[in-house]
Motif scaffolding. Sequence first.
Motif, PDB file in Angstrom:
ATOM      1  N   THR A 144       0.833  -1.213   0.000  1.00  0.00           N
ATOM      2  CA  THR A 144       0.000   0.000   0.000  1.00  0.00           C
ATOM      3  C   THR A 144       0.861   1.254   0.000  1.00  0.00           C
ATOM      4  O   THR A 144       0.581   2.231  -0.711  1.00  0.00           O
ATOM      5  CB  THR A 144      -0.932  -0.005   1.224  1.00  0.00           C
ATOM      6  OG1 THR A 144      -1.745  -1.181   1.206  1.00  0.00           O
ATOM      7  CG2 THR A 144      -1.832   1.216   1.206  1.00  0.00           C
ATOM      8  N   GLU A 145       1.941   1.227   0.766  1.00  0.00           N
ATOM      9  CA  GLU A 145       2.841   2.392   0.805  1.00  0.00           C
ATOM     10  C   GLU A 145       3.515   2.620  -0.547  1.00  0.00           C
ATOM     11  O   GLU A 145       3.569   3.759  -1.044  1.00  0.00           O
ATOM     12  CB  GLU A 145       3.887   2.185   1.891  1.00  0.00           C
ATOM     13  CG  GLU A 145       3.323   2.231   3.310  1.00  0.00           C
ATOM     14  CD  GLU A 145       4.401   2.002   4.354  1.00  0.00           C
ATOM     15  OE1 GLU A 145       5.582   1.910   3.951  1.00  0.00           O
ATOM     16  OE2 GLU A 145       4.070   1.918   5.547  1.00  0.00           O
ATOM     17  N   VAL A 146       4.030   1.554  -1.153  1.00  0.00           N
ATOM     18  CA  VAL A 146       4.700   1.739  -2.444  1.00  0.00           C
ATOM     19  C   VAL A 146       3.692   2.101  -3.528  1.00  0.00           C
ATOM     20  O   VAL A 146       4.040   2.755  -4.518  1.00  0.00           O
ATOM     21  CB  VAL A 146       5.502   0.478  -2.838  1.00  0.00           C
ATOM     22  CG1 VAL A 146       6.601   0.219  -1.840  1.00  0.00           C
ATOM     23  CG2 VAL A 146       4.610  -0.743  -2.992  1.00  0.00           C
ATOM     24  N   TRP A 147       2.428   1.665  -3.344  1.00  0.00           N
ATOM     25  CA  TRP A 147       1.374   2.077  -4.296  1.00  0.00           C
ATOM     26  C   TRP A 147       1.189   3.594  -4.258  1.00  0.00           C
ATOM     27  O   TRP A 147       1.101   4.246  -5.308  1.00  0.00           O
ATOM     28  CB  TRP A 147       0.081   1.350  -3.990  1.00  0.00           C
ATOM     29  CG  TRP A 147      -1.134   1.916  -4.684  1.00  0.00           C
ATOM     30  CD1 TRP A 147      -2.151   2.605  -4.107  1.00  0.00           C
ATOM     31  CD2 TRP A 147      -1.446   1.816  -6.065  1.00  0.00           C
ATOM     32  NE1 TRP A 147      -3.085   2.953  -5.041  1.00  0.00           N
ATOM     33  CE2 TRP A 147      -2.665   2.482  -6.277  1.00  0.00           C
ATOM     34  CE3 TRP A 147      -0.804   1.248  -7.163  1.00  0.00           C
ATOM     35  CZ2 TRP A 147      -3.260   2.594  -7.521  1.00  0.00           C
ATOM     36  CZ3 TRP A 147      -1.399   1.355  -8.414  1.00  0.00           C
ATOM     37  CH2 TRP A 147      -2.609   2.019  -8.575  1.00  0.00           C
ATOM     38  N   GLN A 148       1.174   4.151  -3.062  1.00  0.00           N
ATOM     39  CA  GLN A 148       1.046   5.600  -2.940  1.00  0.00           C
ATOM     40  C   GLN A 148       2.266   6.303  -3.539  1.00  0.00           C
ATOM     41  O   GLN A 148       2.136   7.324  -4.229  1.00  0.00           O
ATOM     42  CB  GLN A 148       0.874   5.980  -1.455  1.00  0.00           C
ATOM     43  CG  GLN A 148      -0.365   5.398  -0.790  1.00  0.00           C
ATOM     44  CD  GLN A 148      -1.658   5.886  -1.437  1.00  0.00           C
ATOM     45  OE1 GLN A 148      -1.717   7.012  -1.919  1.00  0.00           O
ATOM     46  NE2 GLN A 148      -2.676   5.039  -1.438  1.00  0.00           N
ATOM     47  N   GLU A 149       3.443   5.735  -3.261  1.00  0.00           N
ATOM     48  CA  GLU A 149       4.643   6.332  -3.843  1.00  0.00           C
ATOM     49  C   GLU A 149       4.642   6.220  -5.365  1.00  0.00           C
ATOM     50  O   GLU A 149       5.034   7.161  -6.072  1.00  0.00           O
ATOM     51  CB  GLU A 149       5.880   5.656  -3.267  1.00  0.00           C
ATOM     52  CG  GLU A 149       6.078   5.890  -1.784  1.00  0.00           C
ATOM     53  CD  GLU A 149       7.228   5.082  -1.233  1.00  0.00           C
ATOM     54  OE1 GLU A 149       7.841   4.317  -2.023  1.00  0.00           O
ATOM     55  OE2 GLU A 149       7.546   5.214  -0.030  1.00  0.00           O
ATOM     56  N   SER A 150       4.183   5.080  -5.878  1.00  0.00           N
ATOM     57  CA  SER A 150       4.129   4.888  -7.326  1.00  0.00           C
ATOM     58  C   SER A 150       3.133   5.835  -7.970  1.00  0.00           C
ATOM     59  O   SER A 150       3.363   6.360  -9.064  1.00  0.00           O
ATOM     60  CB  SER A 150       3.778   3.436  -7.653  1.00  0.00           C
ATOM     61  OG  SER A 150       4.752   2.554  -7.143  1.00  0.00           O
ATOM     62  N   LEU A 151       1.993   6.038  -7.263  1.00  0.00           N
ATOM     63  CA  LEU A 151       1.014   6.996  -7.792  1.00  0.00           C
ATOM     64  C   LEU A 151       1.621   8.388  -7.901  1.00  0.00           C
ATOM     65  O   LEU A 151       1.413   9.104  -8.889  1.00  0.00           O
ATOM     66  CB  LEU A 151      -0.224   7.025  -6.887  1.00  0.00           C
ATOM     67  CG  LEU A 151      -1.222   5.881  -7.025  1.00  0.00           C
ATOM     68  CD1 LEU A 151      -2.389   6.085  -6.060  1.00  0.00           C
ATOM     69  CD2 LEU A 151      -1.749   5.801  -8.456  1.00  0.00           C
ATOM     70  N   GLY A 152       2.372   8.791  -6.873  1.00  0.00           N
ATOM     71  CA  GLY A 152       3.029  10.100  -6.922  1.00  0.00           C
ATOM     72  C   GLY A 152       4.043  10.196  -8.046  1.00  0.00           C
ATOM     73  O   GLY A 152       4.091  11.191  -8.787  1.00  0.00           O
ATOM     74  N   PHE A 154       4.146   8.303 -10.812  1.00  0.00           N
ATOM     75  CA  PHE A 154       3.467   8.231 -12.102  1.00  0.00           C
ATOM     76  C   PHE A 154       2.741   9.539 -12.409  1.00  0.00           C
ATOM     77  O   PHE A 154       2.710   9.983 -13.556  1.00  0.00           O
ATOM     78  CB  PHE A 154       2.486   7.052 -12.103  1.00  0.00           C
ATOM     79  CG  PHE A 154       2.057   6.636 -13.473  1.00  0.00           C
ATOM     80  CD1 PHE A 154       2.928   5.942 -14.306  1.00  0.00           C
ATOM     81  CD2 PHE A 154       0.790   6.939 -13.951  1.00  0.00           C
ATOM     82  CE1 PHE A 154       2.536   5.555 -15.573  1.00  0.00           C
ATOM     83  CE2 PHE A 154       0.397   6.553 -15.213  1.00  0.00           C
ATOM     84  CZ  PHE A 154       1.281   5.856 -16.035  1.00  0.00           C
ATOM     85  N   SER A 155       2.151  10.158 -11.374  1.00  0.00           N
ATOM     86  CA  SER A 155       1.479  11.444 -11.591  1.00  0.00           C
ATOM     87  C   SER A 155       2.479  12.518 -11.998  1.00  0.00           C
ATOM     88  O   SER A 155       2.213  13.317 -12.907  1.00  0.00           O
ATOM     89  CB  SER A 155       0.743  11.861 -10.314  1.00  0.00           C
ATOM     90  OG  SER A 155      -0.243  10.902  -9.957  1.00  0.00           O
ATOM     91  N   SER A 156       3.642  12.523 -11.336  1.00  0.00           N
ATOM     92  CA  SER A 156       4.681  13.494 -11.708  1.00  0.00           C
ATOM     93  C   SER A 156       5.166  13.266 -13.132  1.00  0.00           C
ATOM     94  O   SER A 156       5.347  14.213 -13.912  1.00  0.00           O
ATOM     95  CB  SER A 156       5.863  13.399 -10.733  1.00  0.00           C
ATOM     96  OG  SER A 156       5.436  13.664  -9.408  1.00  0.00           O
ATOM     97  N   LEU A 157       5.362  11.979 -13.478  1.00  0.00           N
ATOM     98  CA  LEU A 157       5.799  11.655 -14.834  1.00  0.00           C
ATOM     99  C   LEU A 157       4.754  12.066 -15.858  1.00  0.00           C
ATOM    100  O   LEU A 157       5.081  12.627 -16.914  1.00  0.00           O
ATOM    101  CB  LEU A 157       6.094  10.156 -14.926  1.00  0.00           C
ATOM    102  CG  LEU A 157       6.641   9.657 -16.270  1.00  0.00           C
ATOM    103  CD1 LEU A 157       7.986  10.303 -16.560  1.00  0.00           C
ATOM    104  CD2 LEU A 157       6.781   8.135 -16.257  1.00  0.00           C
TER     105      LEU A 157
END
Length: 436
Positions: A144-152, A154-157
């Motif tokens: 769940t934590e890495v999902w939030q980090e990945s969302l951030g 991916f959103s930045s990208l």
Amino acid sequence: MSLRYQIIFRILLSSLCILLLGGAIAIWQARQAVEKEVDASIHLALQLITLGMADATSLQHVDDLSRFRALRQTRHLSIQLLKPDGQLVHFAGEQQPSHPEDMPPAWFIRAVKGDYPKVEHKINTQDGEILTLIIEAQPLDEITEVWQESLGFFSSLSLLTLLSFLAVNLVLNKSLKAIGVIVDALRMIETGQYKHQLPAFSTAEFDNIAKAINHMTVELEKTRQENSDLTQHSLAIQEEERQHLSQELHDEFGQSLTAIKVMAVTASRQAADVPKITATICDICDHLTLVLRSMMQQLHPLVLTELGLKATLEDMVNHWSERNPGLALSIVCSDEVDELDKNIARQVFRVIQECLTNVIRHADAKQVRIDLSVRAAEGKLFLNVADDGEGCDMQSINRGFGLRGIKERIKSLAGEVSLDSRPGAGMRISAWIPLV
């Protein structure tokens, strides 16, 4: 497909590839992070248990679980204590993440979650019962934590990709606008509006193109003006030649024919001196023959058709030498020139004739040398006319009609001509004409 849509399509395709690659990298990094975190938690828990039991290798009894209650808050792990019959004695850890509403989608869990080791440890109690300690990974919290980090990430990208697309689109619009201005100018040039000039552009490449087109239009306008002047000059010469021909016919043929008629009428009388009249008529006919040959030579040299270019040029050089005894004329001409196409031979003859005319009128030269050769290996005809006259400035030469006529004749044969002249250093006219 227009250039705009081709570029937009390629940008979108590149952006999609970047996003897919970025997503794949984010998932790979998330998988590595979860694996490292879970391994660290398992080893930490196992060491804590081992250290906690270092002073006692067995439990007093099954209900003595004080050592394991301290592991209740252990993250990412499921710690179970089982009896030999499989009955659960103690459980530490959570089956669900602390914030279920933030749980990542199933596909992300499958992509990130790996095969983690399962640790089993035997514990003996003083009651003689053997318990099994099982430590298993429960990485949902970490996923769940890495999902939030990945969302951030991916959103930045995605944001950066969007901003890049917008920036490229702005530059593309500016470039296409400049291209539109250039295309419109080329269409105007196509219609003959050579005086139209392109404005300066802020982009160096487009500004260089604009300068090149502006230079081209100036040269085209200059060439058109020169062609117009040359055409007017040609028409004026044509009219002058016609007037001269008419005057020659009137002065020479008209008067001579009138004299012949008068003498013929006189000869019809009985007291006329017939032999004298006959001799006079013969002299008049000889004169008319010379005048006719001279006029025909000016209009079209028959020897060019009958004997070839070499003999015609040699005859012309001899004729000019007789008329200008102070000028030393020499010609070097190969025999292969007689095999030239009739049009090439005629144009070369006129070019050399014009060169000699210019030398007589303007150069005040003492020597003139003409070289004409066929270079079969190169498939070209080379002409060189050089004099030791006064020479002149190249700018004034370019404004002369005689040289323009020479250039146009060589150009009509797909050839090239070069002029070399300086004041006091004579003039050299070199030309080459392709034969194939």
